[in-house]
Scaffold this motif. Structure first.
Motif, PDB file in Angstrom:
ATOM      1  N   ARG A  27       0.818  -1.219   0.000  1.00  0.00           N
ATOM      2  CA  ARG A  27       0.000   0.000   0.000  1.00  0.00           C
ATOM      3  C   ARG A  27       0.850   1.267   0.000  1.00  0.00           C
ATOM      4  N   ASN A  28       2.034   1.215   0.597  1.00  0.00           N
ATOM      5  CA  ASN A  28       2.879   2.404   0.722  1.00  0.00           C
ATOM      6  C   ASN A  28       4.145   2.332  -0.128  1.00  0.00           C
ATOM      7  N   VAL A  29       4.173   1.443  -1.076  1.00  0.00           N
ATOM      8  CA  VAL A  29       5.359   1.244  -1.898  1.00  0.00           C
ATOM      9  C   VAL A  29       5.721   2.511  -2.678  1.00  0.00           C
ATOM     10  N   SER A  30       4.746   3.276  -3.079  1.00  0.00           N
ATOM     11  CA  SER A  30       5.021   4.489  -3.856  1.00  0.00           C
ATOM     12  C   SER A  30       5.693   5.565  -3.010  1.00  0.00           C
ATOM     13  N   LEU A  31       5.606   5.448  -1.701  1.00  0.00           N
ATOM     14  CA  LEU A  31       6.233   6.425  -0.806  1.00  0.00           C
ATOM     15  C   LEU A  31       7.627   6.001  -0.381  1.00  0.00           C
ATOM     16  N   PHE A  32       7.767   4.759   0.102  1.00  0.00           N
ATOM     17  CA  PHE A  32       9.038   4.427   0.733  1.00  0.00           C
ATOM     18  C   PHE A  32      10.108   3.918  -0.224  1.00  0.00           C
ATOM     19  N   LEU A  33       9.781   3.339  -1.371  1.00  0.00           N
ATOM     20  CA  LEU A  33      10.830   2.899  -2.297  1.00  0.00           C
ATOM     21  C   LEU A  33      11.635   4.076  -2.853  1.00  0.00           C
ATOM     22  N   PRO A  34      10.999   5.186  -3.261  1.00  0.00           N
ATOM     23  CA  PRO A  34      11.813   6.337  -3.677  1.00  0.00           C
ATOM     24  C   PRO A  34      12.674   6.889  -2.533  1.00  0.00           C
ATOM     25  N   LEU A  35      12.176   6.836  -1.301  1.00  0.00           N
ATOM     26  CA  LEU A  35      12.974   7.297  -0.162  1.00  0.00           C
ATOM     27  C   LEU A  35      14.186   6.405   0.063  1.00  0.00           C
ATOM     28  N   ILE A  36      14.000   5.105  -0.068  1.00  0.00           N
ATOM     29  CA  ILE A  36      15.123   4.179   0.082  1.00  0.00           C
ATOM     30  C   ILE A  36      16.145   4.427  -1.014  1.00  0.00           C
ATOM     31  N   LEU A  37      15.670   4.620  -2.226  1.00  0.00           N
ATOM     32  CA  LEU A  37      16.570   4.869  -3.357  1.00  0.00           C
ATOM     33  C   LEU A  37      17.351   6.158  -3.151  1.00  0.00           C
TER      34      LEU A  37
ATOM     35  N   GLN B  42      -9.511  -5.942 -12.060  1.00  0.00           N
ATOM     36  CA  GLN B  42      -9.182  -4.673 -11.398  1.00  0.00           C
ATOM     37  C   GLN B  42      -8.097  -4.860 -10.352  1.00  0.00           C
ATOM     38  N   THR B  43      -8.191  -5.929  -9.570  1.00  0.00           N
ATOM     39  CA  THR B  43      -7.166  -6.161  -8.555  1.00  0.00           C
ATOM     40  C   THR B  43      -5.826  -6.499  -9.199  1.00  0.00           C
ATOM     41  N   LEU B  44      -5.840  -7.217 -10.306  1.00  0.00           N
ATOM     42  CA  LEU B  44      -4.601  -7.495 -11.027  1.00  0.00           C
ATOM     43  C   LEU B  44      -3.993  -6.212 -11.575  1.00  0.00           C
ATOM     44  N   ALA B  45      -4.824  -5.338 -12.128  1.00  0.00           N
ATOM     45  CA  ALA B  45      -4.327  -4.059 -12.645  1.00  0.00           C
ATOM     46  C   ALA B  45      -3.719  -3.212 -11.532  1.00  0.00           C
ATOM     47  N   LYS B  46      -4.326  -3.241 -10.354  1.00  0.00           N
ATOM     48  CA  LYS B  46      -3.786  -2.500  -9.214  1.00  0.00           C
ATOM     49  C   LYS B  46      -2.437  -3.078  -8.787  1.00  0.00           C
ATOM     50  N   ALA B  47      -2.321  -4.394  -8.790  1.00  0.00           N
ATOM     51  CA  ALA B  47      -1.047  -5.035  -8.450  1.00  0.00           C
ATOM     52  C   ALA B  47       0.022  -4.721  -9.492  1.00  0.00           C
ATOM     53  N   LEU B  48      -0.376  -4.662 -10.746  1.00  0.00           N
ATOM     54  CA  LEU B  48       0.575  -4.330 -11.807  1.00  0.00           C
ATOM     55  C   LEU B  48       1.086  -2.892 -11.659  1.00  0.00           C
ATOM     56  N   SER B  49       0.227  -1.986 -11.218  1.00  0.00           N
ATOM     57  CA  SER B  49       0.701  -0.616 -11.000  1.00  0.00           C
ATOM     58  C   SER B  49       1.661  -0.559  -9.822  1.00  0.00           C
ATOM     59  N   GLY B  50       1.440  -1.386  -8.812  1.00  0.00           N
ATOM     60  CA  GLY B  50       2.391  -1.467  -7.700  1.00  0.00           C
ATOM     61  C   GLY B  50       3.711  -2.058  -8.151  1.00  0.00           C
ATOM     62  N   SER B  51       3.646  -2.977  -9.093  1.00  0.00           N
ATOM     63  CA  SER B  51       4.862  -3.574  -9.638  1.00  0.00           C
ATOM     64  C   SER B  51       5.707  -2.531 -10.372  1.00  0.00           C
ATOM     65  N   ASP B  52       5.048  -1.534 -10.956  1.00  0.00           N
ATOM     66  CA  ASP B  52       5.791  -0.450 -11.617  1.00  0.00           C
ATOM     67  C   ASP B  52       6.732   0.253 -10.646  1.00  0.00           C
ATOM     68  N   PHE B  53       6.289   0.469  -9.426  1.00  0.00           N
ATOM     69  CA  PHE B  53       7.138   1.127  -8.429  1.00  0.00           C
ATOM     70  C   PHE B  53       8.346   0.267  -8.078  1.00  0.00           C
ATOM     71  N   VAL B  54       8.138  -1.039  -8.013  1.00  0.00           N
ATOM     72  CA  VAL B  54       9.255  -1.946  -7.723  1.00  0.00           C
ATOM     73  C   VAL B  54      10.275  -1.896  -8.857  1.00  0.00           C
ATOM     74  N   MET B  55       9.794  -1.906 -10.087  1.00  0.00           N
ATOM     75  CA  MET B  55      10.710  -1.870 -11.226  1.00  0.00           C
ATOM     76  C   MET B  55      11.425  -0.528 -11.328  1.00  0.00           C
TER      77      MET B  55
END
Length: 151
Positions: free
Chosen positions: A6-16, A73-86
């Motif tokens: 849920r918070n991947v879009s916030l903390f991954l850029p901070l870690i980077l 819809q849930t798969l699409a939401k997970a795919l958008s979260g995967s974008d942050f990981v990539m």
């Protein structure tokens, strides 16, 4: 793992950014980040982080209840979260040694593959196919994002 997703879009850029600032050479006048070789403890933490996020993404992708529209819809939401990981992994490419980025990527792909191969006794044929589809979609999207990175 779900809280991480849920918070991947916030903390991954901070870690980077934190990794980039730690690798920054203070005596230069430009922002030049040299390639750094992280110690085993840091790599282990990054691997655990990426594995937890991958599990969370799979849970999110499989979380759809009800018809095909909700599951898509849930798969699409997970795919958008995967974008942050990539984005995070692509950012790591410029900062740490490529073999260490490979370790992080392999952990991500291995967890998703294990989720695909996992069998649960109470799973129906549809649930098994759904798990396979979600895992493969997440891996395919990751490969497409990595393929678009200039060498």
């Amino acid at each position: 793992a779900f809280g991480l997703v849920r918070n991947v879009s916030l903390f991954l850029p901070l870690i980077l950014k934190s990794i980039g600032l730690r690798c920054f050479q203070a005596q230069t006048t430009r922002l030049v980040v040299p390639m750094t070789f992280l110690d085993d403890e840091h790599i282990r933490l990054l691997v655990l982080l990426v594995e937890s996020i991958a599990l969370g993404l799979m849970r999110e992708a499989l979380g759809g209840s009800g018809g095909v529209a909700n599951s898509d819809q849930t798969l699409a939401k997970a795919l958008s979260g995967s974008d942050f990981v990539m984005d995070f992994v692509i950012g790591l490419l410029g900062m740490i040694h490529p073999s260490q980025v490979e370790t992080v990527l392999l952990a991500y792909f291995n967890i998703l593959e294990q989720c695909e191969q996992q069998t649960v006794e109470r799973d129906s044929e549809d649930d098994s196919l759904r798990r396979c589809k979600c895992s493969r979609q997440l891996r395919l999207q990751a490969i497409e994002r990595l393929a678009a990175v200039p060498s």
